[in-house]
Each structure stands twice: as structure tokens, then as C-alpha cells.
Design an enzyme around this catalytic site. Structure first.
Site, PDB file in Angstrom:
ATOM      1  N   SER A   1       0.543  -1.079   0.024  1.00  0.00           N
ATOM      2  CA  SER A   1      -0.126  -0.202  -0.034  1.00  0.00           C
ATOM      3  C   SER A   1       0.859   1.369  -0.398  1.00  0.00           C
ATOM      4  CB  SER A   1      -1.478  -0.329   1.334  1.00  0.00           C
ATOM      5  OG  SER A   1      -0.969   1.528   1.329  1.00  0.00           O
TER       6      SER A   1
ATOM      7  N   TYR B   1      -2.272  -1.324  10.309  1.00  0.00           N
ATOM      8  CA  TYR B   1      -1.913  -1.490   8.459  1.00  0.00           C
ATOM      9  C   TYR B   1      -0.625  -0.960   7.950  1.00  0.00           C
ATOM     10  CZ  TYR B   1      -3.457  -1.445   4.023  1.00  0.00           C
ATOM     11  OH  TYR B   1      -4.030  -1.509   2.455  1.00  0.00           O
TER      12      TYR B   1
HETATM   13  N1  NAP Z   1      -8.467   0.084  -1.322  1.00  0.00           N
HETATM   14  C1  NAP Z   1      -7.417   0.776  -0.997  1.00  0.00           C
HETATM   15  O1  NAP Z   1      -7.781   2.006  -1.039  1.00  0.00           O
HETATM   16  C2  NAP Z   1      -6.707  -0.207  -1.009  1.00  0.00           C
HETATM   17  C3  NAP Z   1      -5.464   0.292  -0.655  1.00  0.00           C
HETATM   18  C4  NAP Z   1      -4.141   0.484  -0.631  1.00  0.00           C
HETATM   19  C5  NAP Z   1      -4.050  -1.418  -0.345  1.00  0.00           C
HETATM   20  N2  NAP Z   1      -5.261  -1.917  -1.159  1.00  0.00           N
HETATM   21  C6  NAP Z   1      -4.586  -3.629  -0.914  1.00  0.00           C
HETATM   22  O2  NAP Z   1      -5.562  -4.329  -1.465  1.00  0.00           O
HETATM   23  C7  NAP Z   1      -6.374  -5.368  -0.969  1.00  0.00           C
HETATM   24  C8  NAP Z   1      -7.226  -5.368  -1.455  1.00  0.00           C
HETATM   25  O3  NAP Z   1      -7.875  -5.050  -0.706  1.00  0.00           O
HETATM   26  P1  NAP Z   1      -9.077  -4.279  -1.013  1.00  0.00           P
HETATM   27  O4  NAP Z   1      -9.239  -2.552  -0.998  1.00  0.00           O
HETATM   28  O5  NAP Z   1     -10.069  -4.520  -2.439  1.00  0.00           O
HETATM   29  O6  NAP Z   1     -10.300  -5.216   0.153  1.00  0.00           O
HETATM   30  P2  NAP Z   1     -11.983  -5.719  -0.090  1.00  0.00           P
HETATM   31  O7  NAP Z   1     -12.914  -5.216  -1.122  1.00  0.00           O
HETATM   32  O8  NAP Z   1     -12.083  -5.170   1.724  1.00  0.00           O
HETATM   33  O9  NAP Z   1     -10.752  -6.783  -0.413  1.00  0.00           O
HETATM   34  C9  NAP Z   1     -10.212  -7.725   0.510  1.00  0.00           C
HETATM   35  C10 NAP Z   1     -10.821  -8.879  -0.384  1.00  0.00           C
HETATM   36  O10 NAP Z   1      -9.492 -10.025   0.835  1.00  0.00           O
HETATM   37  C11 NAP Z   1     -10.648 -11.202   1.439  1.00  0.00           C
HETATM   38  N3  NAP Z   1      -9.938 -11.626   2.368  1.00  0.00           N
HETATM   39  C12 NAP Z   1      -9.931 -11.172   3.965  1.00  0.00           C
HETATM   40  N4  NAP Z   1      -9.232 -11.709   4.781  1.00  0.00           N
HETATM   41  C13 NAP Z   1      -9.346 -12.527   3.853  1.00  0.00           C
HETATM   42  C14 NAP Z   1      -8.475 -14.061   5.324  1.00  0.00           C
HETATM   43  N5  NAP Z   1      -8.254 -13.910   5.817  1.00  0.00           N
HETATM   44  N6  NAP Z   1      -8.062 -14.929   3.704  1.00  0.00           N
HETATM   45  C15 NAP Z   1      -9.092 -14.564   2.521  1.00  0.00           C
HETATM   46  N7  NAP Z   1      -9.366 -14.036   2.073  1.00  0.00           N
HETATM   47  C16 NAP Z   1      -9.304 -12.709   2.449  1.00  0.00           C
HETATM   48  C17 NAP Z   1     -11.685 -10.700   1.426  1.00  0.00           C
HETATM   49  O11 NAP Z   1     -12.581 -11.859   1.066  1.00  0.00           O
HETATM   50  P3  NAP Z   1     -12.978 -12.725   2.153  1.00  0.00           P
HETATM   51  O12 NAP Z   1     -13.627 -11.267   3.444  1.00  0.00           O
HETATM   52  O13 NAP Z   1     -14.477 -13.460   1.231  1.00  0.00           O
HETATM   53  O14 NAP Z   1     -12.079 -13.610   2.593  1.00  0.00           O
HETATM   54  C18 NAP Z   1     -12.016  -9.834  -0.050  1.00  0.00           C
HETATM   55  O15 NAP Z   1     -11.860 -10.263  -1.130  1.00  0.00           O
HETATM   56  C19 NAP Z   1      -6.087  -5.133   0.476  1.00  0.00           C
HETATM   57  O16 NAP Z   1      -4.422  -5.703   0.467  1.00  0.00           O
HETATM   58  C20 NAP Z   1      -5.616  -4.420   1.003  1.00  0.00           C
HETATM   59  O17 NAP Z   1      -4.814  -3.856   1.991  1.00  0.00           O
HETATM   60  C21 NAP Z   1      -6.242  -1.631  -0.920  1.00  0.00           C
END
Ligand code: NAP
Length: 255
Positions: free
Chosen positions: A141, A154
Site C-alpha cells: 500500500s 495496517y
Molecule cells: N482499497 C484501498 O484503498 C487499498 C489501498 C492500498 C492497498 N489495498 C490493499 O488491496 C487489497 C485488496 O483490498 P480491497 O480494497 O479490494 O478490499 P476488499 O474489497 O475488502 O477486499 C479484500 C479481499 O480480501 C479477502 N480477504 C480478507 N480477509 C481474508 C482472509 N483471512 N483470507 C482470505 N481472503 C481474505 C476478502 O474476501 P473474504 O472476506 O471473502 O475472505 C476480499 O476478497 C488489500 O490487501 C488492501 O490492503 C487497498
């Protein structure tokens, strides 16, 4: 699930919503065969019905005892992986106004964002080694570029992930595996929809996935986006007093 001779294979974790779901659509549109993991199918359910090149492989990345089973499931579908995008993640914020903040959060967040990444590498490494030139991608991130409030858990988990990937890059070079660390800025997903603070340069998950997919073609060591946020965080890193003054609330004054 069928496979044509030259079809590329990718495993995507955290594929049931947000960035992972959008990436799944990107790879399918580009003709890849996609193995999508999460704890639940979520948004993938409808996509699976219409795409024979997509299979769901359930995996809770925080559960190391699931590693072998998940590797077996993947191996039933394919004898190698060209790419693995290890994207599963979670976010929680510590509250320092409490005398006893929820320190267990460190464990919860590290279990998914860091040890979950390690477990995922454990799953896919043997399959990546069997590809002509494997590509291991982890999602960190932009939060690691400068301190953010309440991001003790985080930010630390994502900084650990970034270092882990940079070290793997060295050790996996002899195996012809490239390692990329992605550093997204603010993306509109269920993870950020609960945020109450301003999120500069927020973009949709489809736009983020499009940029990631395009960037991954050249297998960069790291890809941070959007650049405008990187510049802002560069300033925060190099002018820490200014950054602190901008982000931190004023000190408590005691009467
Ligand atoms: N959104 C942002 O602004 C942002 C910025 C920088 C980095 N990121 C990173 O991008 C990645 C995706 O995030 P997102 O924003 O798309 O969030 P999101 O929509 O909440 O997606 C998170 C995904 O991870 C899965 N997950 C969570 N806990 C898990 C576990 N214990 N085992 C397996 N799967 C798990 C969830 O599925 P289930 O709940 O069904 O398991 C979901 O598919 C993350 O690593 C996040 O830190 C996001």
C-alpha cells in the site's frame, strides 16, 4: 474448466470483492485462466456462472493449516502458475484516545496482511517454479510511504509485506521468478468505504485494476500509483515535521 495450450494461468487471492474482483475481470477479459480465492465467493458467484475459465478455490489466508489443501486444489486444475497476485487483505484502525487500545488488532491484521501473504507464497511457490518464467505479485500500500494516523497495524503489516517481497525478489531470481510489489493509493472498495477521513485521488477498483494489470506486463519491482499521491507522500517522508503538523491533532493542554 478447459485450458488451451498457450493459455496463461493466474491465481488471485482476495478476489471476492474490491481490487481482487476487478483484477479477476481484467485477467478474464485478457483471456487468462483464473483461479480466484477468498473465504467466500462474494461477487465472484455471478462471474463463475458465465466464465468457464474461472474457478473458485476457497482459502482463508490466515490459516496456515489450509496451505496444503489449497495447493492440492490448484494442482488439480493446473500443473503450473504463470502468475500469482496475492491481494487478500484487511484494515483496522487503532484508537489511541483509549487507555487500552485494542492491541490484539496487531495480531489480527498481521495474520491476514503479512502471515497471510507468507501462507499464500507457501501455496503457490512450487507451481510458480514450474512456469517458464513465473511472476509473483504482492499487494502492499502507499500507506508505507509516510505515516498515517491510526495505521499502526495496517501500515506495519504492509511495510512488512513490502520488505518480504523485496527479499523474495533476490532469492527467487535463480528460479526465473519475477517479484512485483504493488502500492495502490486510495481505491473505492468495501475496505475504504468505512473510512471517515478524506481520501485524496480516490479511484474506482476497476480503474485501479486496469492500471495494475497494465503495469504488471513489464514486471516492475514496484508499482506505486497514482503518482500524485506518491509525490504527496514523498514530501511527507522528506519533511516529517510538516507532515506531522498537517496530520496530528494539537497537543492536549492541561489547565
Ligand atoms: N482499497 C484501498 O484503498 C487499498 C489501498 C492500498 C492497498 N489495498 C490493499 O488491496 C487489497 C485488496 O483490498 P480491497 O480494497 O479490494 O478490499 P476488499 O474489497 O475488502 O477486499 C479484500 C479481499 O480480501 C479477502 N480477504 C480478507 N480477509 C481474508 C482472509 N483471512 N483470507 C482470505 N481472503 C481474505 C476478502 O474476501 P473474504 O472476506 O471473502 O475472505 C476480499 O476478497 C488489500 O490487501 C488492501 O490492503 C487497498
Amino acid at each position: 474448466m478447459s485450458q488451451s495450450a498457450k493459455q496463461q494461468t493466474v491465481w488471485i487471492t482476495g478476489a471476492s470483492s474490491g481490487i481482487g474482483f476487478s483484477l479477476t475481470k481484467q485477467y478474464l477479459d485478457a483471456g487468462w485462466r483464473v483461479f480466484a480465492s477468498a473465504r467466500s465467493q462474494g461477487e465472484l458467484t455471478a462471474l463463475i456462472e458465465t466464465h468457464h475459465n474461472l474457478a473458485f478455490v476457497p482459502f482463508d489466508v490466515a490459516q496456515s493449516q489450509q496451505v496444503e489443501k489449497v495447493r492440492e486444489l490448484l494442482s488439480e486444475f493446473t500443473d503450473h502458475l504463470d502468475c500469482a497476485v496475492l491481494n487478500a487483505g484487511t484494515c483496522e484502525y487503532l484508537d489511541m484516545t483509549e487507555d487500552h487500545p485494542d492491541w490484539n488488532m496487531m495480531d489480527r491484521v498481521m495474520s491476514v496482511n503479512f502471515f497471510g501473504l507468507v501462507n499464500s507464497v507457501d501455496v503457490c511457490l512450487p507451481l510458480l517454479k514450474k512456469a517458464p518464467r513465473g511472476h509473483l505479485v504482492g499487494v502492499s500500500s502507499q500507506a508505507v510511504q509516510a505515516a498515517f494516523p491510526q495505521a499502526e497495524a495496517y501500515g506495519a503489516s504492509k511495510a512488512a509485506a513490502r520488505y518480504f517481497l523485496s527479499s523474495l525478489r533476490v532469492d527467487l531470481k535463480p528460479f526465473n521468478i519475477d517479484v512485483t510489489c504493488l502500492l495502490p493509493g486510495f481505491v473505492d472498495t468495501p475496505l475504504t468505504q468505512k473510512n471517515t477521513f478524506p481520501m485524496p485521488f480516490l479511484m474506482s477498483s476497476d480503474e485501479a485494476a486496469k492500471r495494475m494489470f497494465r503495469a504488471l506486463a513489464s514486471r516492475p519491482y514496484e508499482f506505486a500509483f497514482p503518482k500524485r499521491l506518491s509525490t504527496m507522500l514523498w514530501a511527507g517522508r522528506h519533511f516529517p515535521k510538516w507532515w506531522l503538523g498537517m496530520l496530528a491533532p494539537k497537543e492536549n493542554t492541561k489547565d
